[in-house]
Design an enzyme around this catalytic site. Structure first.
Site, short mmCIF file in Angstrom:
data_model
loop_
_atom_site.label_atom_id
_atom_site.label_comp_id
_atom_site.label_asym_id
_atom_site.label_seq_id
_atom_site.Cartn_x
_atom_site.Cartn_y
_atom_site.Cartn_z
CG HIS A 271 -2.05 0.86 1.31
ND1 HIS A 271 -2.41 1.69 0.27
CD2 HIS A 271 -2.91 1.14 2.33
CE1 HIS A 271 -3.45 2.43 0.66
NE2 HIS A 271 -3.76 2.12 1.90
CG HIS A 310 -3.69 0.53 -8.23
ND1 HIS A 310 -5.04 0.46 -7.98
CD2 HIS A 310 -3.17 1.38 -7.33
CE1 HIS A 310 -5.32 1.24 -6.96
NE2 HIS A 310 -4.21 1.81 -6.53
CG ASP A 368 2.97 4.93 -4.16
OD1 ASP A 368 2.88 6.14 -3.92
OD2 ASP A 368 2.24 4.07 -3.66
N1 ACO Z 1 5.43 -7.05 -10.09
C1 ACO Z 1 5.37 -8.24 -10.73
N2 ACO Z 1 4.23 -8.94 -10.90
C2 ACO Z 1 3.13 -8.41 -10.38
C3 ACO Z 1 3.11 -7.17 -9.69
C4 ACO Z 1 4.32 -6.48 -9.57
N3 ACO Z 1 4.38 -5.29 -8.96
N4 ACO Z 1 1.85 -6.90 -9.30
C5 ACO Z 1 1.09 -7.92 -9.70
N5 ACO Z 1 1.86 -8.82 -10.36
C6 ACO Z 1 1.40 -10.04 -11.05
C7 ACO Z 1 1.12 -11.19 -10.08
O1 ACO Z 1 2.24 -12.00 -9.90
C8 ACO Z 1 -0.01 -11.88 -10.77
O2 ACO Z 1 0.52 -12.67 -11.82
P1 ACO Z 1 -0.17 -14.09 -12.22
O3 ACO Z 1 -1.55 -13.75 -12.67
O4 ACO Z 1 0.71 -14.64 -13.28
O5 ACO Z 1 -0.16 -14.91 -10.96
C9 ACO Z 1 -0.81 -10.76 -11.43
O6 ACO Z 1 0.15 -9.72 -11.65
C10 ACO Z 1 -1.94 -10.21 -10.56
O7 ACO Z 1 -1.38 -9.88 -9.29
P2 ACO Z 1 -2.23 -9.75 -7.96
O8 ACO Z 1 -1.30 -9.79 -6.78
O9 ACO Z 1 -3.38 -10.72 -7.97
O10 ACO Z 1 -2.84 -8.31 -8.11
P3 ACO Z 1 -3.49 -7.45 -6.98
O11 ACO Z 1 -4.52 -6.61 -7.65
O12 ACO Z 1 -3.94 -8.25 -5.82
O13 ACO Z 1 -2.26 -6.56 -6.45
C11 ACO Z 1 -0.83 -4.82 -5.87
C12 ACO Z 1 -2.16 -5.23 -6.52
C13 ACO Z 1 -0.79 -5.31 -4.41
C14 ACO Z 1 -0.72 -3.30 -5.86
C15 ACO Z 1 0.33 -5.45 -6.68
O14 ACO Z 1 0.28 -5.01 -8.02
C16 ACO Z 1 1.70 -5.16 -6.08
O15 ACO Z 1 2.14 -5.87 -5.16
N6 ACO Z 1 2.40 -4.08 -6.59
C17 ACO Z 1 3.68 -3.67 -6.04
C18 ACO Z 1 3.45 -2.82 -4.82
C19 ACO Z 1 2.92 -1.44 -5.16
O16 ACO Z 1 3.45 -0.75 -6.02
N7 ACO Z 1 1.87 -1.04 -4.42
C20 ACO Z 1 1.33 0.31 -4.56
C21 ACO Z 1 -0.11 0.29 -4.88
S1 ACO Z 1 -0.63 1.97 -5.19
C22 ACO Z 1 -0.91 2.66 -3.69
O17 ACO Z 1 -1.04 2.05 -2.65
C23 ACO Z 1 -0.99 4.13 -3.72
#
Ligand code: ACO
Length: 433
Positions: A271, A310, A368
């Site tokens: 987050h 996201h 971010d």
């Molecule tokens: N890097 C690499 N792969 C990723 C990333 C990432 N940052 N985010 C998602 N994925 C991949 C997952 O491995 C998954 O792949 P698969 O379908 O082959 O298994 C797919 O994308 C979907 O991922 P989920 O975790 O199900 O997506 P979710 O919507 O739950 O997650 C989140 C969203 C938590 C923001 C995620 O993208 C993440 O961890 N990002 C990095 C952290 C980040 O930048 N957070 C900031 C959010 S913005 C804010 O708070 C203002």
């Protein structure tokens, strides 16, 4: 214009495998997807299962609208791009709290009120001494903002709208002061008292970077950049930290304690901790020549690309576009355009935007990714990034808390569960185990 919130008679019929069935109303908001009202389900002694709330609206709100597929973010109907370009942070705060933009007199009065709450009780300053100097500033924020509840508890009637308004002004005024004090304490510098001749953002930079020994003159490019960061982070509907604030507040808890719970939820790297994690990731990659290897490691699922992806925005984070522009402005102003880390970040952005792995998963840079670079260029250390996010998001938490508290149907939040533990069993004597 806001349409009347309608509950026209549309229903979804749910039929269970045992033949029982129930009609569930379909609700339409003014924008966005329709919502099935599942309130009545409990009558059938059945619940829904939706871990991480992928398909569940937890409340009705008039504050912020997001369309993740179209990349839209509106505060009270106004697109974020327009607010970032034309407004300032305190005006956006008024808008989020009140629902309308202020006229000149209303704005001046609001600024006066917030400004009159920028000082903290002198006793609060003593809390800092209880923390180790190397404590993470977010840990300090959780503690000190929570401690505000001990100053304003018995005098606060959360069922009185005027008291709620006063709590909102206090939070808006004091959180930047508390954040700057966390930075000063960490570095062993004297606290700087707020100076009310400055704007909200200037004052924050002053409390962060001024010392009693020198005159401080705010740089307008940096002030504008931080103003934008605050505006872009001001609210984001029912995200993890806001939902935490609402859930804590639903029990009637003290609002300052509720804000501390929001700060705790924000701290996580999935987050608000993402901007700090994104900068640390760039530092870890270290050199532009290692970007391709790092991206391969992401594809091999060794780690995630921080600052990408996201939960809601699956095409583009509209805040990221604004922040990208600010990022270039600030780096130019600071003479950092050829900075190693920035060039590395741009290479990572280019690779990720063109690689099928990221395109297929709809992983784009989020706000971010850029805000970490901007904050770093402003001279703010990485462990303060999430604190800056918390300062900007305070208004969102307060507005959502106030909206919930004013609702006529307010109830304590209480999710249910699907239990998969042991069935009933009898307590055995020690000798039988
Ligand atoms: N890097 C690499 N792969 C990723 C990333 C990432 N940052 N985010 C998602 N994925 C991949 C997952 O491995 C998954 O792949 P698969 O379908 O082959 O298994 C797919 O994308 C979907 O991922 P989920 O975790 O199900 O997506 P979710 O919507 O739950 O997650 C989140 C969203 C938590 C923001 C995620 O993208 C993440 O961890 N990002 C990095 C952290 C980040 O930048 N957070 C900031 C959010 S913005 C804010 O708070 C203002």
């Amino acid at each position: 214009m806001e349409k009347e919130f309608s509950q026209k008679k549309r229903v979804a019929t749910l039929t269970l495998d045992d033949g029982r069935s129930i009609e569930l109303p379909i609700l339409s908001g003014t924008l966005g997807s329709d919502v099935i009202d599942i309130h009545g389900l409990a009558k059938l002694d059945i619940f829904t299962y939706d871990p991480a709330f992928f398909s569940t609206a937890s409340c009705i709100s008039r504050i912020t609208f997001i369309d993740g597929d179209a990349g839209l973010l509106y505060y009270r109907g106004y697109p974020i791009e327009q607010l970032a370009e034309k407004s300032d942070f305190l005006e956006v705060c008024y808008l989020l709290l009140d629902g309308q933009l202020p006229d000149a007199a209303q704005k001046a009065e609001f600024v006066r009120k917030v400004t009159s709450h920028t000082m903290v009780h002198d006793q609060l300053a003593r809390f800092y001494n209880g923390f180790r100097r190397d404590a993470h500033p977010m840990a300090v924020m959780v503690g000190v903002v929570g401690a505000l509840s001990s100053f304003y508890h018995d005098s606060l009637d959360i069922n009185n709208p005027e008291h709620r308004e006063l709590a909102a002004m206090r939070l808006l005024g004091k959180v930047p002061t508390i954040a700057a004090m966390a930075y000063k304490y960490h570095n062993g510098f004297p606290f700087m008292y707020p100076k009310n001749k400055f704007s909200y953002v200037e004052n924050f930079l002053y409390m962060m970077f001024a010392t009693p020994a020198e005159e401080y003159v705010p740089n307008p490019v940096l002030v504008k950049a931080l103003e934008r960061i605050f505006i872009l982070h001001a609210d984001h509907e029912q995200n993890a930290s806001t939902s935490t604030v609402r859930l804590a507040g639903s029990s009637g808890a003290n609002p300052f304690a509720c804000m501390a719970s929001g700060i705790a939820a924000l701290w996580g790297p999935a987050h608000g901790g993402a901007n700090e994690a994104a900068l640390n990731m760039l530092i870890e990659i270290g050199d532009i020549s290692r970007v391709a290897d790092y991206v391969q490691g992401v594809k091999d699922r060794k780690y995630r690309l921080m600052g990408f992806g996201h939960r809601v925005y699956k095409n583009m984070d509209p805040r990221a576009s604004v922040m990208r522009e600010t990022c270039h402005e600030v780096l130019k102003e600071q003479g950092l355009e050829n900075d190693k880390l920035f060039k590395l970040a741009m290479e990572l952005e280019k690779i990720a935007l063109n690689d099928p792995y990221f395109i297929e998963r709809k992983l784009y840079p989020n706000v971010d990714f850029y805000s970490g670079i901007v904050l770093s260029a402003l001279g703010i250390p990485a462990n303060m990034f999430t604190v800056i996010f918390a300062v900007g998001r305070t208004i969102g938490w307060v507005s959502q808390w106030k909206e919930m508290m004013a609702a006529s149907d307010r109830k304590i939040g209480r999710p249910r569960q699907l239990y998969i533990g042991e069935t009933r069993r009898d307590y055995p004597d020690m000798s039988e185990r």
